[in-house]
Design an enzyme around this catalytic site. Structure first.
Site, PDB file in Angstrom:
ATOM      1  N   GLY A  49      -0.026 -11.107  -0.844  1.00  0.00           N
ATOM      2  CA  GLY A  49      -1.491 -10.983  -2.393  1.00  0.00           C
ATOM      3  C   GLY A  49      -1.173 -10.153  -2.450  1.00  0.00           C
ATOM      4  O   GLY A  49      -0.527  -9.073  -3.239  1.00  0.00           O
ATOM      5  N   GLN A  54      -2.901  -2.979  -8.758  1.00  0.00           N
ATOM      6  CA  GLN A  54      -1.484  -3.055  -8.122  1.00  0.00           C
ATOM      7  C   GLN A  54      -0.888  -3.505  -9.658  1.00  0.00           C
ATOM      8  O   GLN A  54       0.502  -2.130  -9.297  1.00  0.00           O
ATOM      9  CB  GLN A  54      -2.083  -3.272  -7.396  1.00  0.00           C
ATOM     10  CG  GLN A  54      -1.821  -3.172  -5.827  1.00  0.00           C
ATOM     11  CD  GLN A  54      -2.039  -4.053  -4.660  1.00  0.00           C
ATOM     12  OE1 GLN A  54      -2.166  -5.551  -4.301  1.00  0.00           O
ATOM     13  NE2 GLN A  54      -0.338  -3.527  -3.668  1.00  0.00           N
ATOM     14  N   CYS A  96       2.367  -2.922   2.256  1.00  0.00           N
ATOM     15  CA  CYS A  96       1.021  -3.218   0.585  1.00  0.00           C
ATOM     16  C   CYS A  96       2.501  -2.992   0.267  1.00  0.00           C
ATOM     17  O   CYS A  96       3.630  -2.253  -0.012  1.00  0.00           O
ATOM     18  CB  CYS A  96       0.476  -2.000   0.922  1.00  0.00           C
ATOM     19  SG  CYS A  96      -0.260  -2.023  -1.127  1.00  0.00           S
ATOM     20  N   LEU A  97       2.241  -3.066  -1.355  1.00  0.00           N
ATOM     21  CA  LEU A  97       3.716  -3.889  -2.341  1.00  0.00           C
ATOM     22  C   LEU A  97       3.611  -2.250  -3.025  1.00  0.00           C
ATOM     23  O   LEU A  97       4.044  -2.018  -3.858  1.00  0.00           O
ATOM     24  CB  LEU A  97       3.278  -4.451  -3.116  1.00  0.00           C
ATOM     25  CG  LEU A  97       3.762  -5.745  -2.215  1.00  0.00           C
ATOM     26  CD1 LEU A  97       2.732  -7.546  -3.965  1.00  0.00           C
ATOM     27  CD2 LEU A  97       4.998  -6.426  -1.263  1.00  0.00           C
ATOM     28  N   HIS A 138      -8.486  -6.472   2.536  1.00  0.00           N
ATOM     29  CA  HIS A 138      -7.065  -6.138   2.059  1.00  0.00           C
ATOM     30  C   HIS A 138      -7.028  -5.523   0.122  1.00  0.00           C
ATOM     31  O   HIS A 138      -7.271  -4.861  -0.364  1.00  0.00           O
ATOM     32  CB  HIS A 138      -5.255  -6.059   2.881  1.00  0.00           C
ATOM     33  CG  HIS A 138      -4.649  -5.283   2.193  1.00  0.00           C
ATOM     34  ND1 HIS A 138      -4.142  -4.800   3.209  1.00  0.00           N
ATOM     35  CD2 HIS A 138      -4.214  -5.571   0.464  1.00  0.00           C
ATOM     36  CE1 HIS A 138      -2.447  -3.543   1.957  1.00  0.00           C
ATOM     37  NE2 HIS A 138      -3.300  -4.050   0.945  1.00  0.00           N
ATOM     38  N   GLU A 139      -7.358  -6.897  -0.304  1.00  0.00           N
ATOM     39  CA  GLU A 139      -7.400  -6.964  -1.610  1.00  0.00           C
ATOM     40  C   GLU A 139      -7.927  -6.418  -2.304  1.00  0.00           C
ATOM     41  O   GLU A 139      -8.708  -5.783  -3.071  1.00  0.00           O
ATOM     42  CB  GLU A 139      -7.033  -8.847  -2.048  1.00  0.00           C
ATOM     43  CG  GLU A 139      -5.508  -9.117  -1.362  1.00  0.00           C
ATOM     44  CD  GLU A 139      -4.208  -7.747  -1.898  1.00  0.00           C
ATOM     45  OE1 GLU A 139      -4.164  -7.142  -3.118  1.00  0.00           O
ATOM     46  OE2 GLU A 139      -3.328  -8.283  -1.243  1.00  0.00           O
ATOM     47  N   HIS A 142      -8.351  -3.276  -2.692  1.00  0.00           N
ATOM     48  CA  HIS A 142      -7.948  -2.305  -3.442  1.00  0.00           C
ATOM     49  C   HIS A 142      -9.012  -2.325  -5.593  1.00  0.00           C
ATOM     50  O   HIS A 142      -8.554  -1.904  -5.822  1.00  0.00           O
ATOM     51  CB  HIS A 142      -7.031  -3.696  -4.212  1.00  0.00           C
ATOM     52  CG  HIS A 142      -5.038  -3.132  -3.650  1.00  0.00           C
ATOM     53  ND1 HIS A 142      -4.602  -1.701  -3.292  1.00  0.00           N
ATOM     54  CD2 HIS A 142      -4.533  -3.841  -2.779  1.00  0.00           C
ATOM     55  CE1 HIS A 142      -3.185  -2.488  -2.725  1.00  0.00           C
ATOM     56  NE2 HIS A 142      -3.487  -3.342  -2.415  1.00  0.00           N
TER      57      HIS A 142
HETATM   58 ZN    ZN Z   1      -2.225  -3.789  -0.530  1.00  0.00          ZN
END
Ligand code: ZN
Length: 176
Positions: A49, A54, A96-97, A138-139, A142
């Site tokens: 995701g 991000q 998380c990226l 989670h997304e 963000h």
């Molecule tokens: Zn994340």
């Protein structure tokens, strides 16, 4: 297609509330290209995701995809909101990226109902469970300037990646 630069922990953009997308913008070639670039960036980083903040764009847009038996289909959400949370909680290791090298356990509702628009601007109304529900939460966090670290109720599980691989790898981790 282009790989976008992923904003990392400490970048103020990750802490901002994202702006709603103007529905008139969705059909533009630039917006569609951005969605494709987000997918390429997410897949290149081996995530499931990615939210627009991000990649330093403060808009309410997320892309998600997780192939495999326990996965979920390629999904684009524009201006999404969760309108219902199921009563049961599920605990997962999350990564998380935008947070390199860390994993932590987060408990979240195992089912959500989502309203929003798809990549063509058509209305969406669907329920998601398990990994898909976790990824959506989670997304959407963000989009509200929140990271999984904020959702951890017990920081004792916060784990560096090398130690995660050593001690905890048997438990599934979700890198979102
Ligand atoms: Zn994340």
């Amino acid at each position: 297609m282009a790989l976008l630069t992923i904003a990392k922990l400490g970048n103020p953009l990750l802490r901002q509330v994202a702006q709603a997308v103007d529905p008139n913008e969705i059909g533009t070639q630039a917006f569609q290209q951005f969605i494709d670039d987000m997918f390429e960036t997410m897949q290149g980083a081996e995530g499931i995701g990615l939210a627009a903040p991000q990649v330093s764009r403060s808009q309410q847009l997320v892309v998600m995809a997780c192939p495999g038996d326990n996965g979920f289909p390629q999904t684009v959400l524009v201006n999404p909101r969760i309108v219902y949370y199921g009563p049961h909680q599920v605990e997962n290791w999350e990564g998380c990226l935008s947070v390199d090298g860390l994993r932590g356990k987060v408990a979240r509702p195992s089912m959500v109902r989502v309203h929003g628009l798809d990549r063509h601007g058509s209305p969406l109304d669907f329920e998601a469970t398990d990994l898909f529900a976790v990824c959506i939460q989670h997304e959407l966090d963000h989009l509200n300037g929140k990271l999984f670290l904020d959702r951890m109720t017990d920081l004792a599980t916060l784990t560096q990646l090398d130690e995660f691989d050593r001690f905890w790898k048997k438990e599934h981790a979700t890198v979102i």
